[in-house]
Write a protein that holds these residues in place. Structure first.
Motif, PDB file in Angstrom:
ATOM      1  N   GLU A  42      36.442  39.017  40.261  1.00  0.00           N
ATOM      2  CA  GLU A  42      35.254  39.374  41.047  1.00  0.00           C
ATOM      3  C   GLU A  42      34.021  39.504  40.147  1.00  0.00           C
ATOM      4  OE1 GLU A  42      33.131  40.541  44.623  1.00  0.00           O
ATOM      5  OE2 GLU A  42      34.915  39.368  44.161  1.00  0.00           O
ATOM      6  N   ILE A  59      33.099  41.973  47.297  1.00  0.00           N
ATOM      7  CA  ILE A  59      34.307  42.307  48.065  1.00  0.00           C
ATOM      8  C   ILE A  59      34.884  43.566  47.428  1.00  0.00           C
ATOM      9  CG2 ILE A  59      36.580  41.514  48.826  1.00  0.00           C
ATOM     10  CD1 ILE A  59      35.551  38.638  48.391  1.00  0.00           C
ATOM     11  N   ARG A  61      36.898  46.963  46.205  1.00  0.00           N
ATOM     12  CA  ARG A  61      38.290  47.137  45.806  1.00  0.00           C
ATOM     13  C   ARG A  61      39.162  47.552  46.980  1.00  0.00           C
ATOM     14  NH1 ARG A  61      40.275  49.771  40.114  1.00  0.00           N
ATOM     15  NH2 ARG A  61      42.514  49.520  40.421  1.00  0.00           N
ATOM     16  N   ASN A  62      38.602  48.322  47.912  1.00  0.00           N
ATOM     17  CA  ASN A  62      39.386  48.811  49.045  1.00  0.00           C
ATOM     18  C   ASN A  62      39.250  47.933  50.290  1.00  0.00           C
ATOM     19  OD1 ASN A  62      36.769  49.388  49.686  1.00  0.00           O
ATOM     20  ND2 ASN A  62      37.124  51.546  50.262  1.00  0.00           N
ATOM     21  N   ALA A  63      38.692  46.734  50.157  1.00  0.00           N
ATOM     22  CA  ALA A  63      38.516  45.851  51.312  1.00  0.00           C
ATOM     23  C   ALA A  63      39.862  45.384  51.851  1.00  0.00           C
ATOM     24  CB  ALA A  63      37.671  44.640  50.913  1.00  0.00           C
ATOM     25  N   GLY A  66      41.721  42.535  50.205  1.00  0.00           N
ATOM     26  CA  GLY A  66      40.708  42.309  49.177  1.00  0.00           C
ATOM     27  C   GLY A  66      41.172  41.433  48.037  1.00  0.00           C
ATOM     28  N   ARG A  67      42.422  41.606  47.588  1.00  0.00           N
ATOM     29  CA  ARG A  67      42.914  40.823  46.452  1.00  0.00           C
ATOM     30  C   ARG A  67      42.856  39.324  46.772  1.00  0.00           C
ATOM     31  NH1 ARG A  67      45.837  40.807  41.765  1.00  0.00           N
ATOM     32  NH2 ARG A  67      47.587  39.373  41.534  1.00  0.00           N
ATOM     33  N   ARG A  69      41.154  37.802  49.098  1.00  0.00           N
ATOM     34  CA  ARG A  69      39.782  37.362  49.373  1.00  0.00           C
ATOM     35  C   ARG A  69      38.972  37.188  48.087  1.00  0.00           C
ATOM     36  NH1 ARG A  69      37.635  41.796  53.178  1.00  0.00           N
ATOM     37  NH2 ARG A  69      35.658  40.690  52.785  1.00  0.00           N
ATOM     38  N   ARG A  70      39.168  38.091  47.135  1.00  0.00           N
ATOM     39  CA  ARG A  70      38.449  37.977  45.859  1.00  0.00           C
ATOM     40  C   ARG A  70      38.863  36.695  45.135  1.00  0.00           C
ATOM     41  NH1 ARG A  70      38.667  43.635  46.207  1.00  0.00           N
ATOM     42  NH2 ARG A  70      40.817  43.760  45.486  1.00  0.00           N
TER      43      ARG A  70
END
Length: 600
Positions: A42, A59, A61-63, A66-67, A69-70
């Motif tokens: 990111e 994006i 960290r808590n999205a 998220g992992r 998507r990043r």
């Protein structure tokens, strides 16, 4: 499959090839990104979005998801930047000192594209020359942006309320989903072991199956240690209709990063088996793949029946002669050159202090360490920022790392939820246990040193790239790096063209003539490894001694095979004499290690 170059640049830790495709893919060179650290990814995405005026939205960290998507967002950014840079090069004119000329000059001499370019240079201005320019320009293509996933680095996570999340959100599955949803048309490199959960999940993505025209949008590269591993994992995936585009063989010890030792078979023995049995791979997998397509009601294109997986090799290659032996004698389709590119600023994002450390490193500075929280030997160099930071922490009341990322949290020795053995939490608990044990003081100190050696690879392996790009300051970013022992013989800072000319044997070698052959170095490393295994072994454990005995016998047989190679003809820039010497020295060492094993 037409390859622009006959080599690729493998993954080098989480950070040191993180933007390598941006640097080299516009010149047609394949390389590999690690996506283990999505938080690092990111930060690098934000940097390149600003550099190339691309849209960027953080994006968090808590999205949700998220992992994945990043990772998708970063890979899409890399694709955008590579395309932009490549088309700029492709649109440049011929007959100028520009990057287009550099693209063609760096090509292997045997390539059709290079031959066409040489022909073009000899042509007088004419309509025919213009047509040749158009043809060559159309044939140019960027290098692959491949993505590495360590299959076994696969935490299962909890949500914010502490409830276990489904396996879809495990680290490996999320990383794979990030690649699968990206717009890349490239390959995922699966390394570090067999993960059935991940392999099952892969079948959910249609881009890994052929379309009506026979095209595979996304491909699978399997990093393997031997033929048996290739066959077992390939069959597992073939039953799900998933094809292996390439088997990437890596030396077990003579490589960068984590070292996954074989059972004593040296690289030339493994390569010989692949050469003899490579047709067996297609014969074994093809019926399983077509059967799966039939079960799904899909057509398997006729054109795909003639395709065979590439067989490539990496780990410790250091001269053009060694490179040629692998390509010609062992019929490899391509070779991987990693560690030497750490000294090529055009190819890798390495901070200056670490690059200088690597440039000056000798054989004694490069070693197999115990710093990895995975408990796997890790190729390392002495006196890195990470080593110094870890040593300072070990002398305080709170040794270890605060564990800011947690990708290597697997230990449940003291806790219900997994923690990392490099974390402060684990090390404080473990040292307390050692202090309360009945071990003598010498044994206690040895055990504590092993605990305190573990370092925060999650964070530190990415810091060099962040420093090199000016994203973070050196003072708060301990740098780890993971070169192979081959680095000891490269002692300069090189241009991209210099390194490629070295690989193809077009200029004076970048390493001295006395550099030991890659097979000789691997042999010595395995005898060292066996010696260490014997030191640690419980001789009363029958299973353990059976494993070590197998290691011994395979190593002895491999040395015999290396003796045959040493008796043959050397390629130009291949120090075959060093292999003859190594056979004599290492065979004697081997026989001294355990005379009773010889009798067995």
């Amino acid at each position: 499959m037409t390859l622009v170059h006959s080599f690729h640049i493998p993954v080098m830790g989480t950070g040191h090839s993180i933007d390598t495709p941006i640097r080299v893919a516009p010149f047609g060179i394949d390389s590999v990104i690690s996506v283990v650290d999505d938080l690092l990814v990111e930060k690098i995405r934000k940097y390149y979005a600003a550099q190339y005026d691309l849209p960027y939205e953080n994006i968090p960290r808590n999205a949700d998801d998220g992992r994945a998507r990043r990772i998708t967002a970063y890979l899409d950014t890399v694709e955008d930047v590579v395309k932009k840079k490549f088309y700029e090069i492709r649109n440049q004119p011929f007959f100028s000192e520009n990057d287009k000329a550099k693209f063609f000059e760096m090509l292997p001499d045997a390539s059709t594209l290079k031959s066409g370019w040489e022909q073009l240079k000899s042509m007088a201005p004419s309509f025919e020359r213009e047509k040749m320019e158009e043809k060559l320009t159309a044939m140019m293509k960027p290098g692959a942006i491949d993505v590495n996933i360590m299959a076994k680095v696969d935490r299962l996570l909890n949500d914010d309320s502490g409830t276990p999340m489904s396996s879809e959100f495990s680290d490996a599955n999320a990383a794979f989903r990030g690649f699968a949803k990206s717009k890349l048309r490239s390959s995922v490199v699966l390394s570090a072991g067999f993960n059935p959960r991940l392999y099952n999940y892969m079948s959910e993505f249609r881009d890994f199956y052929r379309d009506a025209s026979g095209d595979l949008k996304k491909k699978i590269i399997l990093k393997v240690s031997d033929f048996r591993s290739a066959l077992i994992q390939g069959k597992f995936l073939a039953k799900k209709g998933l094809e292996i585009a390439e088997f990437r063989i890596e030396s077990g010890l003579n490589c960068g990063g984590h070292a996954f030792a074989s059972d004593g078979q040296l690289l030339p023995v493994i390569l010989d088996e692949f050469r003899e049995k490579k047709e067996q791979l297609s014969r074994t997998f093809q019926p399983l793949i077509t059967s799966f397509y039939e079960s799904m009601g899909w057509d398997y294109p006729e054109s795909a029946y003639t395709e065979e997986p590439l067989i490539t090799v990496q780990g410790g290659i250091g001269t053009s002669g060694e490179n040629l032996r692998l390509l010609e004698e062992y019929e490899m389709d391509k070779t991987g050159w990693g560690t030497p590119f750490l000294l090529v600023p055009e190819a890798t994002p390495v901070d200056e202090p670490t690059r200088e450390l690597l440039r000056n490193a000798g054989e004694d500075d490069l070693y197999l360490s115990g710093v990895s929280p995975l408990g796997v030997p890790f190729n390392n160099v002495r006196n890195t920022g990470s080593e110094n930071w870890t040593a300072r922490r070990s002398k305080t009341e709170k040794p270890g790392s605060p564990c800011p990322k947690g990708f290597l949290q697997f230990n449940t020795e003291f806790t219900n939820n997994p923690i990392c053995t490099a974390s402060s939490q684990y090390q404080i608990l473990k040292i307390d246990e050692i202090n309360r044990s009945e071990l003598d003081e010498t044994a206690k100190q040895k055990r504590k040193a092993e605990v305190l050696e573990k370092t925060c690879l999650c964070d530190h392996l990415g810091n060099g790239a962040l420093i090199a790009l000016g994203i973070q300051g050196e003072s708060r970013s301990p740098q780890a790096v993971c070169p192979g022992p081959n680095l000891a013989w490269f002692n300069g800072i090189y241009s991209l063209r210099e390194m490629i000319d070295h690989i193809y044997g077009r200029e004076k070698s970048l390493v001295p003539r006395e550099r030991p052959h890659m097979f000789a170095k691997e042999m010595a490393m395995y005898v060292d490894y066996l010696s260490r295994q014997l030191e640690l072994a419980d001789t009363s454990d029958e299973k353990e001694m059976k494993r070590i005995n197998k290691l011994f016998k395979n190593l002895r047989s491999s040395i015999d095979y290396c003796e045959e190679i040493a008796g043959g003809k050397a390629y130009v820039d291949e120090n075959l004499a060093s292999l003859r010497d190594a056979v004599s020295v290492q065979r004697a060492r081997l026989e001294e290690l355990s005379p009773e094993m010889v009798a067995n």
